[in-house]
Design a protein around this motif. Structure first.
Motif, PDB file in Angstrom:
ATOM      1  N   VAL A  13      41.612 120.432 -70.418  1.00 17.08           N
ATOM      2  CA  VAL A  13      42.462 119.509 -71.194  1.00 17.08           C
ATOM      3  C   VAL A  13      43.601 120.265 -71.871  1.00 17.08           C
ATOM      4  N   SER A  14      43.304 121.461 -72.367  1.00 23.91           N
ATOM      5  CA  SER A  14      44.346 122.262 -73.032  1.00 23.91           C
ATOM      6  C   SER A  14      45.432 122.651 -72.037  1.00 23.91           C
ATOM      7  N   LEU A  15      45.035 122.999 -70.802  1.00 16.98           N
ATOM      8  CA  LEU A  15      46.036 123.344 -69.785  1.00 16.98           C
ATOM      9  C   LEU A  15      46.919 122.131 -69.434  1.00 16.98           C
ATOM     10  N   GLU A  16      46.299 120.957 -69.298  1.00 16.63           N
ATOM     11  CA  GLU A  16      47.076 119.747 -68.989  1.00 16.63           C
ATOM     12  C   GLU A  16      48.029 119.397 -70.127  1.00 16.63           C
ATOM     13  N   ALA A  17      47.567 119.570 -71.365  1.00 15.41           N
ATOM     14  CA  ALA A  17      48.437 119.287 -72.513  1.00 15.41           C
ATOM     15  C   ALA A  17      49.618 120.250 -72.526  1.00 15.41           C
ATOM     16  N   GLY A  32      46.317 115.096 -75.337  1.00 12.58           N
ATOM     17  CA  GLY A  32      45.541 116.224 -74.809  1.00 12.58           C
ATOM     18  C   GLY A  32      45.088 117.173 -75.896  1.00 12.58           C
ATOM     19  N   VAL A  33      46.001 117.440 -76.831  1.00 12.79           N
ATOM     20  CA  VAL A  33      45.623 118.344 -77.934  1.00 12.79           C
ATOM     21  C   VAL A  33      44.493 117.741 -78.757  1.00 12.79           C
ATOM     22  N   VAL A  34      44.618 116.395 -79.021  1.00 14.73           N
ATOM     23  CA  VAL A  34      43.561 115.738 -79.810  1.00 14.73           C
ATOM     24  C   VAL A  34      42.212 115.845 -79.090  1.00 14.73           C
ATOM     25  N   LEU A  35      42.227 115.599 -77.764  1.00 15.22           N
ATOM     26  CA  LEU A  35      40.965 115.684 -77.007  1.00 15.22           C
ATOM     27  C   LEU A  35      40.426 117.113 -76.971  1.00 15.22           C
ATOM     28  N   THR A  38      38.903 117.824 -80.262  1.00 17.20           N
ATOM     29  CA  THR A  38      37.618 117.113 -80.396  1.00 17.20           C
ATOM     30  C   THR A  38      36.510 117.834 -79.632  1.00 17.20           C
ATOM     31  N   LEU A  39      36.818 118.274 -78.397  1.00 21.57           N
ATOM     32  CA  LEU A  39      35.814 119.020 -77.627  1.00 21.57           C
ATOM     33  C   LEU A  39      35.470 120.360 -78.291  1.00 21.57           C
ATOM     34  N   GLY A  40      36.470 120.983 -78.917  1.00 21.68           N
ATOM     35  CA  GLY A  40      36.189 122.218 -79.643  1.00 21.68           C
ATOM     36  C   GLY A  40      35.233 121.999 -80.797  1.00 21.68           C
ATOM     37  N   ALA A  62      38.767 109.884 -77.699  1.00 20.34           N
ATOM     38  CA  ALA A  62      39.905 110.726 -77.340  1.00 20.34           C
ATOM     39  C   ALA A  62      40.059 110.807 -75.833  1.00 20.34           C
ATOM     40  N   ALA A  63      38.959 110.866 -75.111  1.00 17.97           N
ATOM     41  CA  ALA A  63      39.023 110.943 -73.652  1.00 17.97           C
ATOM     42  C   ALA A  63      39.594 109.665 -73.058  1.00 17.97           C
ATOM     43  N   CYS A  64      39.156 108.511 -73.579  1.00 18.37           N
ATOM     44  CA  CYS A  64      39.682 107.241 -73.079  1.00 18.37           C
ATOM     45  C   CYS A  64      41.196 107.135 -73.315  1.00 18.37           C
ATOM     46  N   ALA A  65      41.635 107.533 -74.508  1.00 21.08           N
ATOM     47  CA  ALA A  65      43.070 107.481 -74.817  1.00 21.08           C
ATOM     48  C   ALA A  65      43.845 108.419 -73.916  1.00 21.08           C
ATOM     49  N   TRP A  66      43.304 109.579 -73.663  1.00 19.86           N
ATOM     50  CA  TRP A  66      43.997 110.562 -72.819  1.00 19.86           C
ATOM     51  C   TRP A  66      44.095 110.078 -71.379  1.00 19.86           C
TER      52      TRP A  66
END
Length: 691
Positions: A13-17, A32-35, A38-40, A62-66
């Motif tokens: 997710v960080s790479l995609e963001a 992406g940053v928010v997700l 959240t995973l962190g 966060a995943a649904c929004a992303w």
């Protein structure tokens, strides 16, 4: 594994963001940053073991929004990120959130695609996303079932460990962390919620055991085995120091589990508290040490008692020998006086009384020697032929005066004029005297005592009287100290009589009733191939002719005994007497005698030493061996064995009778009572004495 999966999703997710931000897609980059954040946070919660409900819910939103943002921005290419997110979070999220997350993603994807004004693509993509979510659901259910099975097995294992009262230490070979079971924490005195991952186990070992146990553990975990091998390791026992500084003893048993390379992957060790057993063993060792000390003391005392008993027996043996010597002299003097001249009736009565008294005293001494070995089971019976009819008559004559005081008559019914039994003369006569004495005491006044002597497979002497044995002692009639209604009775008469009978391979039986009276039966083994009186005389005259010029040497340190024996044997040839074994050896070297009567115990040189020198001299000189007869006041089996080993031809008991001398020299005195010669198997036995 869950933490690594969440970390991987956060990295993607960080790479995609970062990619979206680089292309100016700040809105997608923000989601992406928010997700990623959240995973962190979810990784931190998993690591710290925080409650995961809130963090998992944030990750799903966060995943649904992303996903929606990605589809709106990239169109159909955004489905790639939707699939990746569904796959990752359905594997990571618990079962209660995975279904909710899948539904949210499918709905959000359908809405985002509808907004693209492509109904066909929307339905196809929605169906594809739905099918993918369903497959992931099936995979998640399968994994969940496996995880539940593993958890159930772990729960059962923990319950088993708790029931077995064993503590468990699980050591991970990958991260080198340790996990203590609650029971092990309890054994070590640690709190149940203590963090044992990095706890130093070696601090619980005493210094004296630490290096040895640690070296063994290091050797076990550093070894390389076959891939995926489970190996049972040797058990050990050592103490552990609890939190309160007290010690417990444990029995440790471990299992080593290897990975696919044969390197240690897991090490599981169970500990069983054996403190109670160890204390019992230590107490038993102390008790055993005390018992061994007491045993050594008892053995020492027993050896001292045996030495004292041996000394006492030797003193008694010497005393009996010293007592028997004058008795032998008295008995020998009577024969000497008879040989000088024929005594008148009054003198013969006095001589007979004197001889009978001496022989009775010698019989009492023999019983004193033999009875203790009989009672202890150490008596060695050497059978000799005993004529029972004459012996019963002598016993009846002995108790005639006592029976007359109660007007009791004797009735003797022998089956034959002579009946021979294998017995010991003294023991057999003592048994008959005890039985006859009991019969006289139990018989009513004016009654009759009937004695029957029968032959057959055994020689039986039955003594019947009209009295009955009291009921109180019938069951234990032959037991020691069994007596009733008898003033001063010791209860040893029947006890000793049965012991002496069994010592001669015989027995005594009793039957009693108030109407028929009492019958005591002595059973003895018969003499095989017995001969009649005429046959004995004929065989003696044929096989043992009379020798007129026979040379006889008498060796005895007692002058009276030597004179008496010389008077008995002077009719068989020339007689010479010497006082000890040394003089006997000198006499044999000067002139070979045909017969030698030699005493065993003499000063200067005894008979045992003298016979060895005589046998050696005659063998070296080429002389025919003399017939050497041992004479001893001791007539026990040890003396007979010593004589046989030394080389004597016969061993006789002192004092010698004329019948004994006649039997030994091959001539029977017509005026004396004869008895059958012994067979070859019984040739080496004590010659019997008949009064």
């Amino acid at each position: 594994m869950v933490i690594w999966g969440v970390a991987g999703c956060s990295a993607v997710v960080s790479l995609e963001a970062a990619f979206d931000f680089a292309h100016g897609l700040h809105h997608d980059a923000a989601f992406g940053v928010v997700l990623a954040l959240t995973l962190g946070l979810l990784c931190v919660a998993l690591k710290r073991r925080y409650p995961l409900d809130f963090f998992e819910f944030l990750a799903v939103v966060a995943a649904c929004a992303w996903v929606v943002s990605g589809i709106e921005t990239h169109g159909m290419d955004g489905l790639v990120w939707a699939y990746a997110t569904i796959a990752a979070l359905m594997l990571i999220a618990p079962s209660r959130y995975s279904d909710f997350f899948a539904a949210c993603v499918v709905i959000c994807t359908s809405i985002a695609l509808w907004r693209l004004k492509s109904l066909g693509a929307t339905l196809s993509a929605s169906a594809l996303v739905f099918v993918f979510a369903a497959l992931m659901k099936l995979y998640k259910v399968s994994m969940s079932r496996q995880r539940d099975a593993v958890d159930a097995r772990r729960v059962r294992l923990e319950l088993l460990l708790q029931c077995s009262d064993a503590g468990c230490l699980e050591w991970n070979g990958v991260d080198r962390s340790a996990h203590y079971s609650p029971r092990l924490c309890e054994m070590l005195g640690l709190p149940l919620n203590v963090d044992t991952l990095r706890m130093d186990f070696w601090s619980h070992l005493p210094p004296g055991f630490r290096s040895r146990v640690k070296d063994e553990f290091t050797r076990q975990i550093d070894s390389v085995t076959k891939p995926y091998e489970s190996m049972q390791l040797p058990s050990m026992e050592y103490p552990l120091i609890r939190q309160d500084k007290t010690r417990i003893w444990v029995h440790a048993r471990a299992i080593r589990i290897s990975d696919r390379y044969g390197v240690l992957a897991r090490y599981v060790c169970t500990f069983v508290d054996i403190t109670a057993r160890f204390e019992i063993e230590r107490h038993l060792r102390a008790v055993n040490a005390g018992v061994e000390a007491r045993t050594r003391e008892v053995v020492r005392q027993h050896a001292a008692l045996e030495k004292t008993l041996h000394t006492r027996e030797e003193v008694e043996r010497i005393s009996r020998h010293d007592l028997k010597t004058p008795l032998v002299q008295i008995a020998s003097i009577t024969d000497t006086l008879r040989s000088v001249r024929r005594p008148i009736v009054e003198e013969e009565a006095l001589l007979a009384t004197l001889e009978a008294t001496a022989r009775r005293a010698m019989k009492m001494l023999k019983l004193a020697v033999d009875f203790y070995p009989i009672e202890d089971g150490r008596y060695e019976f050497t059978p000799e032929p005993v004529e029972m009819v004459n012996m019963v008559r002598r016993v009846c004559d002995t108790f005639g005066a006592q029976a007359a005081t109660k007007q009791i008559e004797f009735s003797l019914h022998p089956a034959l004029s002579e009946l021979w039994a294998q017995a010991d003369v003294v023991l057999c006569e003592t048994i008959l005297e005890n039985l006859m004495k009991n019969a006289i005491e139990a018989a009513p006044a004016g009654s009759r005592i009937t004695v029957r002597i029968r032959d057959g497979s055994k020689v039986r002497v039955s003594i019947h009287n009209r009295g009955a044995v009291p009921l109180a002692v019938r069951a234990n009639f032959f037991q020691k100290y069994s007596t009733a209604g008898k003033m001063g009775g010791t209860g040893l008469g029947t006890y000793s009589a049965q012991l002496m009978a069994k010592a001669q391979s015989g027995d005594i039986r009793m039957s009693t009733s108030d109407t028929k009276g009492t019958v005591l039966t002595l059973e003895l083994m018969p003499v095989l191939h017995e001969l009649g009186r005429s046959e004995v005389d004929q065989r003696n005259s044929e096989t043992h002719p009379i020798f007129v010029a026979r040379s006889i040497l008498v060796v005895d340190d007692d002058a009276y005994s030597a004179i008496a024996i010389a008077g008995m044997v002077d009719a068989y040839g020339a007689v010479q007497t010497v006082l000890n074994g040394h003089a006997a050896v000198d006499s044999v070297m000067k002139h070979r005698p045909d017969f030698i009567f030699m005493d065993l115990e003499m000063p200067v040189m005894g008979g045992i030493e003298a016979i060895g020198m005589i046998r050696n001299y005659q063998e070296m000189a080429g002389h025919q061996p003399s017939t050497i007869i041992a004479m001893s006041a001791h007539d026990d089996h040890l003396t007979r064995r010593r004589c046989k080993v030394a080389g004597f031809d016969r061993c006789v008991s002192k004092p010698l009778s004329r019948e004994c001398v006649a039997n030994l020299l091959g001539r029977v005195d017509p005026c004396a009572n004869t008895f059958p010669r012994l067979s070859a198997s019984n040739d080496f036995s004590m010659a019997s004495l008949q009064v």
